[in-house]
Design a protein around this motif. Structure first.
Motif, PDB file in Angstrom:
ATOM      1  N   UNK A 131      -0.126   9.731   3.740  1.00 35.95           N
ATOM      2  CA  UNK A 131       0.620  10.251   4.890  1.00 35.95           C
ATOM      3  C   UNK A 131      -0.056  11.472   5.513  1.00 35.95           C
ATOM      4  N   UNK A 132      -1.374  11.553   5.338  1.00 33.87           N
ATOM      5  CA  UNK A 132      -2.141  12.675   5.890  1.00 33.87           C
ATOM      6  C   UNK A 132      -3.144  12.224   6.937  1.00 33.87           C
ATOM      7  N   UNK A 133      -3.787  11.084   6.678  1.00 35.41           N
ATOM      8  CA  UNK A 133      -4.821  10.613   7.586  1.00 35.41           C
ATOM      9  C   UNK A 133      -4.564   9.159   7.961  1.00 35.41           C
ATOM     10  N   UNK A 134      -4.521   8.899   9.255  1.00 36.67           N
ATOM     11  CA  UNK A 134      -4.372   7.530   9.740  1.00 36.67           C
ATOM     12  C   UNK A 134      -5.643   6.736   9.436  1.00 36.67           C
ATOM     13  N   UNK A 135      -5.455   5.472   9.078  1.00 31.58           N
ATOM     14  CA  UNK A 135      -6.583   4.582   8.849  1.00 31.58           C
ATOM     15  C   UNK A 135      -6.782   3.687  10.064  1.00 31.58           C
ATOM     16  N   UNK A 136      -8.016   3.554  10.496  1.00 27.80           N
ATOM     17  CA  UNK A 136      -8.328   2.657  11.603  1.00 27.80           C
ATOM     18  C   UNK A 136      -8.973   1.384  11.067  1.00 27.80           C
ATOM     19  N   UNK A 137      -9.000   0.348  11.888  1.00 27.08           N
ATOM     20  CA  UNK A 137      -9.663  -0.890  11.505  1.00 27.08           C
ATOM     21  C   UNK A 137     -11.133  -0.636  11.201  1.00 27.08           C
ATOM     22  N   UNK A 138     -11.775   0.208  12.004  1.00 32.46           N
ATOM     23  CA  UNK A 138     -13.200   0.480  11.811  1.00 32.46           C
ATOM     24  C   UNK A 138     -13.459   1.153  10.465  1.00 32.46           C
ATOM     25  N   UNK A 139     -12.600   2.116  10.092  1.00 35.05           N
ATOM     26  CA  UNK A 139     -12.759   2.797   8.808  1.00 35.05           C
ATOM     27  C   UNK A 139     -12.449   1.865   7.648  1.00 35.05           C
ATOM     28  N   UNK A 140     -11.334   1.169   7.772  1.00 36.04           N
ATOM     29  CA  UNK A 140     -10.785   0.447   6.633  1.00 36.04           C
ATOM     30  C   UNK A 140     -11.411  -0.916   6.421  1.00 36.04           C
ATOM     31  N   UNK A 141     -11.571  -1.679   7.489  1.00 40.38           N
ATOM     32  CA  UNK A 141     -12.015  -3.061   7.344  1.00 40.38           C
ATOM     33  C   UNK A 141     -13.501  -3.241   7.624  1.00 40.38           C
TER      34      UNK A 141
END
Length: 207
Positions: A131-141
């Protein structure tokens, strides 16, 4: 989705934390509360796995491995949807699931196939770390998950306290889904293993 969200919020992820000796959901959640600590992705996946099993939903925790292990892999869950008739990707570390372009949730194998051939993938909007940093598709996938989807490992039997027994020297049986021609390295805890190249064998409907 509610259980995924609950586990993500009830315990923090701490990738550097040592795994506790008692690896069941109740003990791990209580330990985190008492010591104000987090647990690594493997322990988070086991907590979520036992929550699903407790209410009769078929679930597994799956270790997603790179081709060559250096110092990092990732563990997530596969939960079976009776409605969709398939295993779905759920990741308590990042409160994440993955969808196709039509909003239909995808399984681990489907995500892997789509990464390989460039078809669309949509990461759920609530994906985040602690709950601190949003994950993006580029970062995560496109980056982290691509590295860690070369082969997969799963206990042959999904059960409560699945890996507490490892502390006493027992070894569970694990099944490895590997690319043709690839031989996975042995590692502690995974010495009793069977390997397959067959996705259908690795992802059968639960009985």
């Amino acid at each position: 989705k509610n259980l995924l969200d609950w586990v993500h919020n009830v315990v923090r992820h701490d990738g550097s934390s040592m795994s506790p000796s008692s690896k069941n959901a109740i003990d791990m959640v209580e330990l985190c509360k008492e010591e104000g600590r987090g647990i690594n992705c493997r322990m988070m996946a086991q907590v979520l796995n036992e929550c699903y099993l407790a209410i009769g939903i078929k679930s597994r925790f799956v270790t997603c491995m790179p081709k060559v292990y250096v110092d990092d892999c990732h563990v997530i869950n596969a939960v079976y949807s009776e409605t969709l008739g398939k295993w779905l990707w759920v990741d308590p570390t990042f409160n994440a699931y993955v969808m196709d372009e039509h909003g239909v949730m995808l399984g681990i194998g489907e995500v892997r196939d789509r990464l390989r051939d460039g078809r669309p993938l949509v990461l759920c909007p609530e994906a985040n770390w602690n709950n601190e940093y949003t994950q993006t598709k580029e970062q995560s996938l496109d980056s982290y998950r691509t590295k860690n989807l070369y082969y997969m490992i799963c206990p042959l039997t999904s059960s409560v306290d699945a890996e507490t027994k490892l502390e006493s020297g027992e070894r569970s049986v694990y099944i490895f889904l590997v690319p043709p021609g690839y031989a996975a390295e042995d590692s502690p805890g995974f010495v009793n293993k069977t390997e397959t190249n067959d996705d259908n064998y690795f992802w059968p409907p639960p009985v």
